[in-house]
Design a protein around this motif. Structure first.
Motif, PDB file in Angstrom:
ATOM      1  N   ALA A  85      28.159 -18.183  35.220  1.00  0.00           N
ATOM      2  CA  ALA A  85      28.620 -18.801  33.968  1.00  0.00           C
ATOM      3  C   ALA A  85      27.521 -19.686  33.386  1.00  0.00           C
ATOM      4  O   ALA A  85      26.681 -20.218  34.119  1.00  0.00           O
ATOM      5  CB  ALA A  85      29.878 -19.625  34.226  1.00  0.00           C
ATOM      6  N   PRO A  86      27.500 -19.841  32.058  1.00  0.00           N
ATOM      7  CA  PRO A  86      26.481 -20.697  31.432  1.00  0.00           C
ATOM      8  C   PRO A  86      26.596 -22.148  31.907  1.00  0.00           C
ATOM      9  O   PRO A  86      27.609 -22.557  32.483  1.00  0.00           O
ATOM     10  CB  PRO A  86      26.786 -20.580  29.935  1.00  0.00           C
ATOM     11  CG  PRO A  86      27.615 -19.343  29.791  1.00  0.00           C
ATOM     12  CD  PRO A  86      28.381 -19.207  31.071  1.00  0.00           C
ATOM     13  N   ARG A  87      25.566 -22.906  31.618  1.00  0.00           N
ATOM     14  CA  ARG A  87      25.532 -24.322  32.007  1.00  0.00           C
ATOM     15  C   ARG A  87      26.664 -25.101  31.335  1.00  0.00           C
ATOM     16  O   ARG A  87      26.820 -25.069  30.115  1.00  0.00           O
ATOM     17  CB  ARG A  87      24.179 -24.920  31.607  1.00  0.00           C
ATOM     18  CG  ARG A  87      24.082 -26.430  31.770  1.00  0.00           C
ATOM     19  CD  ARG A  87      22.740 -26.954  31.282  1.00  0.00           C
ATOM     20  NE  ARG A  87      21.703 -26.612  32.230  1.00  0.00           N
ATOM     21  CZ  ARG A  87      21.286 -27.403  33.223  1.00  0.00           C
ATOM     22  NH1 ARG A  87      21.865 -28.589  33.392  1.00  0.00           N
ATOM     23  NH2 ARG A  87      20.319 -27.041  34.017  1.00  0.00           N
ATOM     24  N   LEU A  88      27.449 -25.796  32.164  1.00  0.00           N
ATOM     25  CA  LEU A  88      28.516 -26.646  31.665  1.00  0.00           C
ATOM     26  C   LEU A  88      28.166 -28.124  31.814  1.00  0.00           C
ATOM     27  O   LEU A  88      28.687 -28.966  31.073  1.00  0.00           O
ATOM     28  CB  LEU A  88      29.831 -26.347  32.399  1.00  0.00           C
ATOM     29  CG  LEU A  88      31.090 -27.076  31.948  1.00  0.00           C
ATOM     30  CD1 LEU A  88      31.396 -26.795  30.474  1.00  0.00           C
ATOM     31  CD2 LEU A  88      32.287 -26.699  32.810  1.00  0.00           C
ATOM     32  N   GLN A 207      37.325 -27.653  28.216  1.00  0.00           N
ATOM     33  CA  GLN A 207      36.679 -26.678  27.327  1.00  0.00           C
ATOM     34  C   GLN A 207      36.787 -25.251  27.850  1.00  0.00           C
ATOM     35  O   GLN A 207      36.765 -24.295  27.071  1.00  0.00           O
ATOM     36  CB  GLN A 207      35.187 -27.017  27.163  1.00  0.00           C
ATOM     37  CG  GLN A 207      34.915 -28.285  26.414  1.00  0.00           C
ATOM     38  CD  GLN A 207      33.446 -28.666  26.401  1.00  0.00           C
ATOM     39  OE1 GLN A 207      33.073 -29.760  25.998  1.00  0.00           O
ATOM     40  NE2 GLN A 207      32.580 -27.776  26.865  1.00  0.00           N
ATOM     41  N   VAL A 208      36.891 -25.105  29.167  1.00  0.00           N
ATOM     42  CA  VAL A 208      36.809 -23.768  29.754  1.00  0.00           C
ATOM     43  C   VAL A 208      38.119 -23.313  30.390  1.00  0.00           C
ATOM     44  O   VAL A 208      38.186 -22.207  30.934  1.00  0.00           O
ATOM     45  CB  VAL A 208      35.683 -23.713  30.807  1.00  0.00           C
ATOM     46  CG1 VAL A 208      34.333 -24.030  30.166  1.00  0.00           C
ATOM     47  CG2 VAL A 208      35.951 -24.678  31.968  1.00  0.00           C
ATOM     48  N   THR A 252      28.224 -29.889  28.342  1.00  0.00           N
ATOM     49  CA  THR A 252      27.624 -29.091  27.270  1.00  0.00           C
ATOM     50  C   THR A 252      28.731 -28.533  26.380  1.00  0.00           C
ATOM     51  O   THR A 252      29.911 -28.858  26.549  1.00  0.00           O
ATOM     52  CB  THR A 252      26.796 -27.936  27.857  1.00  0.00           C
ATOM     53  OG1 THR A 252      27.692 -26.972  28.449  1.00  0.00           O
ATOM     54  CG2 THR A 252      25.820 -28.443  28.923  1.00  0.00           C
ATOM     55  N   SER A 254      29.563 -25.346  26.282  1.00  0.00           N
ATOM     56  CA  SER A 254      30.000 -24.061  26.817  1.00  0.00           C
ATOM     57  C   SER A 254      31.522 -23.972  26.900  1.00  0.00           C
ATOM     58  O   SER A 254      32.205 -24.961  27.199  1.00  0.00           O
ATOM     59  CB  SER A 254      29.406 -23.836  28.213  1.00  0.00           C
ATOM     60  OG  SER A 254      29.924 -22.649  28.792  1.00  0.00           O
ATOM     61  N   THR A 255      32.040 -22.781  26.623  1.00  0.00           N
ATOM     62  CA  THR A 255      33.477 -22.516  26.765  1.00  0.00           C
ATOM     63  C   THR A 255      33.728 -21.393  27.771  1.00  0.00           C
ATOM     64  O   THR A 255      34.841 -20.853  27.836  1.00  0.00           O
ATOM     65  CB  THR A 255      34.104 -22.139  25.409  1.00  0.00           C
ATOM     66  OG1 THR A 255      33.417 -20.997  24.873  1.00  0.00           O
ATOM     67  CG2 THR A 255      34.007 -23.290  24.419  1.00  0.00           C
ATOM     68  N   VAL A 256      32.710 -21.037  28.533  1.00  0.00           N
ATOM     69  CA  VAL A 256      32.838 -19.992  29.557  1.00  0.00           C
ATOM     70  C   VAL A 256      33.101 -20.668  30.900  1.00  0.00           C
ATOM     71  O   VAL A 256      32.333 -21.528  31.337  1.00  0.00           O
ATOM     72  CB  VAL A 256      31.570 -19.128  29.641  1.00  0.00           C
ATOM     73  CG1 VAL A 256      31.720 -18.055  30.720  1.00  0.00           C
ATOM     74  CG2 VAL A 256      31.271 -18.490  28.286  1.00  0.00           C
TER      75      VAL A 256
END
Length: 334
Positions: A85-88, A207-208, A252, A254-256
């Motif tokens: 997953a992208p940086r959170l 967010q995720v 961050t 990010s929502t992933v």
């Protein structure tokens, strides 16, 4: 004389090992993801050390449970984490997070050690204490090196030893407050810092989150942590103390999701329990009446929030049941 190594695990030892298995498998998932996104090589080294500790703990606990023919808990697995997953979270957040986890470990193991009976279990928790102290020191040293360590307020040294002469020392209502003691300042400072970090964690989780009730729960938690931070900051301000500024720990955009909702919910509810413990210790060491009243109110707020979280976990089948005593009344019914 009883052979400690042949004795079965006492209920306290079962509870401690079961709980640690949950926390360490969560830690393995969390740190595995952080290792995949961290950029700073020195912070990466601390994460690698923490992962090594968690994996070692899980191996030992599995060996103990196997020897006792006790079921291995489910805990958390690779299905609960997406390491790609992208940086959170930022590197600074990771460093502060590891320092906080090390401190929680120290508190937890200092309770686990005297509550264990068998020699092998006490040896295990003795080693856990030493390794957690090492994690705290490595994290603190790197925070100092990078200039991201947030220090408690400085006060002038007293000129002489003093003793309390009046009951006013216990007062604390409006217009009656005495100056804060260093013990009270310490409690307020670290409770404030933990809430700032918790707000970043909860904001990222909100967010995720994929499940609606979990997402709303994280949003509510972020609001509570923000409110508690403001309460502590206001007390500092009333005492003409500089409110400590936090490092850059914001999530961050990010929502992933890197984690399952089950893992996130357990993580926050575990931190709720830790937070209540910190507030309780602060309550016990804060003689000022207004501080005692404040901590009592905040404990109730966190307790109510934790109950909401437990209900969400139960509704979704995410709450693993700890080992429990047998229901003798039900057994007696035949």
């Amino acid at each position: 004389m009883e052979d400690n190594y042949n004795a079965k695990l006492a209920s306290s030892e079962l509870a401690l090992l079961w709980g640690q298995y949950q926390n360490d498998t969560l830690g393995i998932c969390t740190i595995s993801y952080l290792l995949n996104i961290v950029e700073d090589p020195k912070i990466k080294s601390i994460l690698e050390y923490a992962l090594e500790l968690a994996e070692g703990h899980v191996r030992v606990i599995k060996e103990i449970f196997h020897a006792e023919q006790h079921p291995i808990p489910m805990g958390f697995t690779e299905q609960d984490v997406n390491v790609n997953a992208p940086r959170l979270f930022s590197d600074t957040f990771m460093l502060n997070y590891m320092a906080g986890m090390g401190a929680i470990g120290l508190n937890s193991y200092s309770v686990s050690l005297p509550n264990s009976i068998r020699n092998d279990i006490r040896d295990f928790y003795t080693s856990c204490l030493y390794s957690s102290a090492e994690l705290v020191n490595r994290s603190a040293n790197l925070m100092l090196e990078k200039g991201v360590m947030v220090r408690p307020p400085y006060i002038p040294y007293p000129d002489q030893v003093e003793f309390v002469q009046k009951q006013h020392f216990l007062a604390g209502w409006i217009g009656e407050e005495r100056q804060l003691t260093t013990i009270e300042i310490t409690n307020l400072f670290f409770n404030l810092q933990r809430n700032v970090l918790g707000n970043s964690l909860l904001t990222g989780f909100s967010q995720v989150a994929s499940e609606k009730s979990a997402r709303q729960y994280f949003v509510k938690g972020a609001e509570i942590s923000k409110h508690h931070s403001a309460v502590f900051a206001e007390i500092f301000s009333a005492d003409n103390l500089v409110t400590p500024m936090s490092s850059d720990t914001a999530a961050t955009l990010s929502t992933v999701s890197p984690f399952s909702d089950k893992l996130r919910m357990f993580h926050i509810n575990a931190l709720n329990a830790v937070g209540i413990g910190y507030y309780g210790a602060s309550l016990g060491s804060s003689p000022r009446r207004d501080l005692a009243a404040t901590y009592t109110r905040l404990i109730a707020e966190v307790g109510e929030y934790a109950e909401d979280g437990a209900n969400i976990m139960i509704s979704n089948g995410w709450l693993e049941k700890p080992p429990s005593s047998p229901d003798r009344r039900n057994l007696a019914k035949g």
